[in-house]
Design an enzyme around this catalytic site. Sequence first.
Site, PDB file in Angstrom:
ATOM      1  N   HIS A   1       0.838  -1.208   0.000  1.00 12.69           N
ATOM      2  CA  HIS A   1       0.000   0.000   0.000  1.00 12.69           C
ATOM      3  C   HIS A   1       0.875   1.261   0.000  1.00 12.69           C
ATOM      4  O   HIS A   1       0.709   2.143  -0.853  1.00 12.69           O
ATOM      5  CB  HIS A   1      -0.900  -0.027   1.245  1.00 12.69           C
ATOM      6  CG  HIS A   1      -1.798   1.164   1.373  1.00 12.69           C
ATOM      7  ND1 HIS A   1      -3.108   1.154   0.952  1.00 12.69           N
ATOM      8  CD2 HIS A   1      -1.591   2.404   1.858  1.00 12.69           C
ATOM      9  CE1 HIS A   1      -3.662   2.333   1.183  1.00 12.69           C
ATOM     10  NE2 HIS A   1      -2.757   3.119   1.736  1.00 12.69           N
ATOM     11  N   GLU A   2       1.800   1.303   0.937  1.00 12.94           N
ATOM     12  CA  GLU A   2       2.645   2.504   1.034  1.00 12.94           C
ATOM     13  C   GLU A   2       3.553   2.622  -0.185  1.00 12.94           C
ATOM     14  O   GLU A   2       3.822   3.728  -0.662  1.00 12.94           O
ATOM     15  CB  GLU A   2       3.454   2.491   2.328  1.00 12.94           C
ATOM     16  CG  GLU A   2       2.629   2.440   3.619  1.00 12.94           C
ATOM     17  CD  GLU A   2       1.600   3.559   3.749  1.00 12.94           C
ATOM     18  OE1 GLU A   2       1.806   4.640   3.158  1.00 12.94           O
ATOM     19  OE2 GLU A   2       0.571   3.345   4.421  1.00 12.94           O
TER      20      GLU A   2
END
Lengths: 496, 496
Positions: free
Chosen positions: A262-263
């Site tokens: 996600h990051e």
Amino acid sequence: MELLDQYKAIQKKLKAYGYVINVVGWDSQTEAPRGAFQRRAEMLAVLSQEVFKLRTGDEFKQAVYGLYERLDELDKHMQLEIKRAKKDMDKMVKIPENEFVEYNKLVNLSQRLWEDAKAQDNWDLFKDNLAKLVDYNRKFVSYYELDMEDYDVLLDDFEEGMTMKQYDHFFDTLRKELVPFVHKVLKDGKPLKKDFSTNSFDPKKQKEFCDYLIDVLAFDRTKGLMKESVHPFTWNTHPSDVRFTTRYLENYVFSSIFAAIHELGHATYEQQVDDKWNDTGLNGGASMGVHESQSRFYENVIGRSKAFWEAHYPKFQEIFPEETKDITADDFYRNANKVEASLIRVEADELTYPLHIMIRYEIERKLFSNEIEVDELPEVWNQKMVEYLGIEPPTNAEGVLQDVHWSAGLFGYFPTYALGTAYAAQFVHAMKQDLDLDDLVRNNNIKAINDWLKEKIHQFGQSKTPAELILDVTGEPFNPIYYVEYLKEKYTELYF
Amino acid sequence: MELLDQYKAIQKKLKAYGYVINVVGWDSQTEAPRGAFQRRAEMLAVLSQEVFKLRTGDEFKQAVYGLYERLDELDKHMQLEIKRAKKDMDKMVKIPENEFVEYNKLVNLSQRLWEDAKAQDNWDLFKDNLAKLVDYNRKFVSYYELDMEDYDVLLDDFEEGMTMKQYDHFFDTLRKELVPFVHKVLKDGKPLKKDFSTNSFDPKKQKEFCDYLIDVLAFDRTKGLMKESVHPFTWNTHPSDVRFTTRYLENYVFSSIFAAIHELGHATYEQQVDDKWNDTGLNGGASMGVHESQSRFYENVIGRSKAFWEAHYPKFQEIFPEETKDITADDFYRNANKVEASLIRVEADELTYPLHIMIRYEIERKLFSNEIEVDELPEVWNQKMVEYLGIEPPTNAEGVLQDVHWSAGLFGYFPTYALGTAYAAQFVHAMKQDLDLDDLVRNNNIKAINDWLKEKIHQFGQSKTPAELILDVTGEPFNPIYYVEYLKEKYTELYF
């Protein structure tokens, strides 16, 4: 134009201050020892004061308003930048300084109170402060004297151009199309054959696997890095220095993997913004929604896909030979997409996640049109949880008190999370006209996907509005139906 | 006093700028990705300009000179601070701005040239720039119009109060008392029974051992941390945030251990400075020499002692059971104190180290009294290496080009390294009147030693000059004989 030079000179200073404050923030969140923070706060206060003086000083006002009066003489990007600067400046100058100071004090106090209230499951401790925060926001909006509904002003702060009208249409679609489907999955979906999600996996080896993944996802390590922190986040100063964190929980291996992906999605976006915006106000991601569309794309569309785990589960097995003895790639894929009615937003799965956001949107919407009061929030919250997810939070800590946002005065922020995820589905629909996504993922050619995103979305920074980006990339305005269709297709295959 | 408020206000800003620039520096040296540096330089240039404006601005000048004229009205600590500030200001205002700018450009260029020259073993590439750096320093000193010899001015810059007269006495003592002893050890000392210093030790396990050591040495982890970097260093912003690094070389285990202990010595000093100096100019360690006395004390007196390895070699064996099968605690102690004539200062052992410094001192001294010219340096260097250590550098890269200092315009810096080590011996002599040092080390009570150093030295920050500290702690002025005696006693026991 002298005014333009004046504007750019101040902006350069603001960028320099922002840069160093940012680096200090990275240090604070990833490694600074406990003892550092008191002195650090004192030192940052001095710099913040310098920043405040620059931002609110006559020189900058003069430059922004002066340039706004001569918009025609500016190129189109500078026009956009000055319009936005003027919009911010308008808001800033209309709030009396003493109220601004009081409000910031209130926010600081409220965040501490909220932490205690959540830890002690004590709503009463927090509710008066929350009411004050809401009142301040209502008051500030009234100062702006804009011809808009209160909540629309707040929504626009977090996603330029979005109003209740559009969000209503979005969430109505979800309510009508998605909620019944979610209920069906929760009620009739076939259960997981093997649930290993809370088995033990050595955090050091999890790190080894995440390191492998970020190379798989073609992250440019010469322009960034991955580290560890309690709450995963992405950090950037400019496209050549973009960093992100994940966290390693021994008994929840999916946490490190999907937080990292996600990051990395946020980070890849920032790395691929064109360098030509660095010195302008149009640097960085286009909006919170567009940013979230990228993180969710990498996390869910790539990271939780069958093709991805067909390609990379062997490596996971290599790192965890004992732990994966009875687990197949298909088991892994299904565990990574496990749907359940749960209480906590940040732990929710891809399918039920938007329902958590819908609840928050509906509450904020009613709060800012005075249909409900802060006192009623726990009750309203719990009713909606029952209505949409069929479960009632046993405590307020697991209900209305769970998120930090409101204690920080952030109203209008939540909907961008769901919106971004919906943007992602529409982008993917367009991407699939050009690319064989599954094939690229299965054959480990993520670079081709990154390149497509760079060309279509990332490179532009903030030089296009979210609405322009969506129109340019997909050929039509935002349409939530792609999101509903994406979820229905994926979870029908998984659960029926 | 209004002037005092003005002075303090500017100093507070300078401290805030210094603080954030410092944090950025830590990040640069320990983890920033390669891509970060160009933008970083641009952003730091903006802040440096703000700092320069503050430091050289009329407001600060007014405050410093105004307060200097009213010294009698200040308390003794503020008097000391203002005297030093005035001394710096005098120097600063006397250098024409254009020459200052040119000099800084020259330094930047020279450092790059030096790197290349060292890598290519090409003295000719660097020598003209070095000559220019020397000329600039001579010229700047002449601008100050002080009633001092050129080199004395430079020496005083790095160690307040030290002049050639005192350094000559110091190095004469070493030349007379120590050099013959070193020659005897090198010629007649009994060789090591077992030399394992270049055996392979897993860097990850080395880190585990260093982590153990910093707890043994009672380092306060709530106010600091240890990390890794190419060149070990200590970093601090204030006593509650002091960090240091070490490096892990697979085939030289002593590097990580003694770099960690050395830097921990610097760091412990900074952690134990009293917080009351934080907002003043008297914060941090007293001088470069006193700082080095502390790092060398922890590294050599504690870390290379027999008692220390009697206590902690078992832990080393526990971490490296295979690697230490045939190695005893006594072998370890002897390897950690191996003496040899070597070419590179930073790799020299405790006994020969001061001879490397003496060579540099003698060269600088002659250079700034015009007895030799830059052109002659390689020859002079090599002659002295033969004279003191009996070996001749086969290349200039391993000779006159080895250190970074001169390329950065740092003349007068080197002698503080040897001086600090000598201070340490004198401090230890005093410490032994109060403490049974061997017993405390053997019984793992380093805290008692830290406490003694805090009470006698660390707490005072820069509020005492080096000379005052030495007199107060040891009851007499600096006397190099303690250093000679310490080395002779230790290395006689080891080698004869």
